[in-house]
Design a protein around this motif. Structure first.
Motif, short mmCIF file in Angstrom:
data_model
loop_
_atom_site.label_atom_id
_atom_site.label_comp_id
_atom_site.label_asym_id
_atom_site.label_seq_id
_atom_site.Cartn_x
_atom_site.Cartn_y
_atom_site.Cartn_z
N THR A 1 34.17 61.56 88.55
CA THR A 1 34.16 62.34 89.79
C THR A 1 34.17 61.41 90.98
OG1 THR A 1 33.00 64.21 88.79
CG2 THR A 1 32.81 63.95 91.18
N ALA A 2 35.20 61.57 91.83
CA ALA A 2 35.36 60.66 92.97
C ALA A 2 36.54 61.13 93.81
CB ALA A 2 35.61 59.23 92.49
N GLU B 1 31.44 60.92 85.18
CA GLU B 1 31.38 59.76 86.09
C GLU B 1 32.71 59.42 86.73
OE1 GLU B 1 30.16 59.93 82.95
OE2 GLU B 1 30.50 58.04 81.86
N TYR C 1 39.99 59.96 94.83
CA TYR C 1 40.98 59.02 94.31
C TYR C 1 41.98 58.70 95.41
CZ TYR C 1 39.15 59.23 89.62
OH TYR C 1 38.33 59.11 88.52
N LYS D 1 28.76 55.08 96.19
CA LYS D 1 29.21 53.88 95.47
C LYS D 1 30.35 53.22 96.22
CE LYS D 1 27.90 55.39 90.83
NZ LYS D 1 28.37 55.56 89.42
N CYS E 1 34.04 51.53 96.71
CA CYS E 1 35.39 51.83 96.24
C CYS E 1 35.75 50.86 95.12
CB CYS E 1 36.36 51.69 97.40
SG CYS E 1 38.03 52.24 97.04
N GLN F 1 40.55 64.66 95.80
CA GLN F 1 39.25 64.77 95.14
C GLN F 1 39.41 65.19 93.69
OE1 GLN F 1 36.16 64.04 96.35
NE2 GLN F 1 35.33 64.52 94.30
N ARG G 1 39.20 54.51 93.46
CA ARG G 1 38.36 55.70 93.58
C ARG G 1 37.05 55.34 94.23
NH1 ARG G 1 37.12 56.80 87.11
NH2 ARG G 1 35.75 54.98 86.77
N GLN G 2 36.51 56.32 94.94
CA GLN G 2 35.22 56.13 95.58
C GLN G 2 34.33 57.33 95.29
OE1 GLN G 2 35.19 54.97 99.71
NE2 GLN G 2 33.11 54.17 99.42
N ALA G 3 33.27 57.06 94.55
CA ALA G 3 32.30 58.10 94.23
C ALA G 3 31.22 58.10 95.31
CB ALA G 3 31.69 57.83 92.87
#
Length: 115
Positions: free
Chosen positions: A90-91, A88, A93, A43, A45, A110, A38-40
């Motif tokens: 939320t990202a 937290e 995927y 931030k 990955c 998403q 996942r990548q928020a």
């Protein structure tokens, strides 16, 4: 050419659940490893969970006990069951399939968790 496609993202309230699916297709070989990342926003990955065809499942410490990865080898499909979700999480995927030492990636799905 291996194609990877995710599905199941969307929005959920904190404490809720969501299930993601990912299918790898187009190869005569089964994926050796399938994984969720996942990548928020803002931030790096990060690995969420990985499940090899042989070997142990690995989870990120942040999701242990709340997320469950599973795999249907007959369908070359991996699932990510996410429970007790937190904001937290939320990202975007992303699903990865490793076939003959080559990583293949899906476009991502998403996931948004509201408080």
């Amino acid at each position: 050419q291996v194609q990877v496609a995710e599905s199941g993202g969307g929005s959920v309230r904190a404490g809720g659940s969501m299930r993601l699916s990912c299918t790898a297709s187009g190869s005569m070989f089964d994926p050796d490893v399938m994984a969720w990342y996942r990548q928020a926003p803002g931030k790096q990955c990060e690995l969420v969970a990985t499940i090899p065809s042989l070997g142990s499942i690995v989870y990120a410490d942040s999701v242990k006990g709340r997320f469950t990865i599973s795999r249907d080898n007959a369908k070359n499909t991996v699932y990510l069951q996410m429970d007790s979700m937190k904001p937290e999480a939320t990202a975007l995927y992303l699903c990865s399939a490793v076939v003959r030492l080559t990583h293949y990636w899906g476009p991502g799905t998403q996931v948004t968790v509201s408080s």
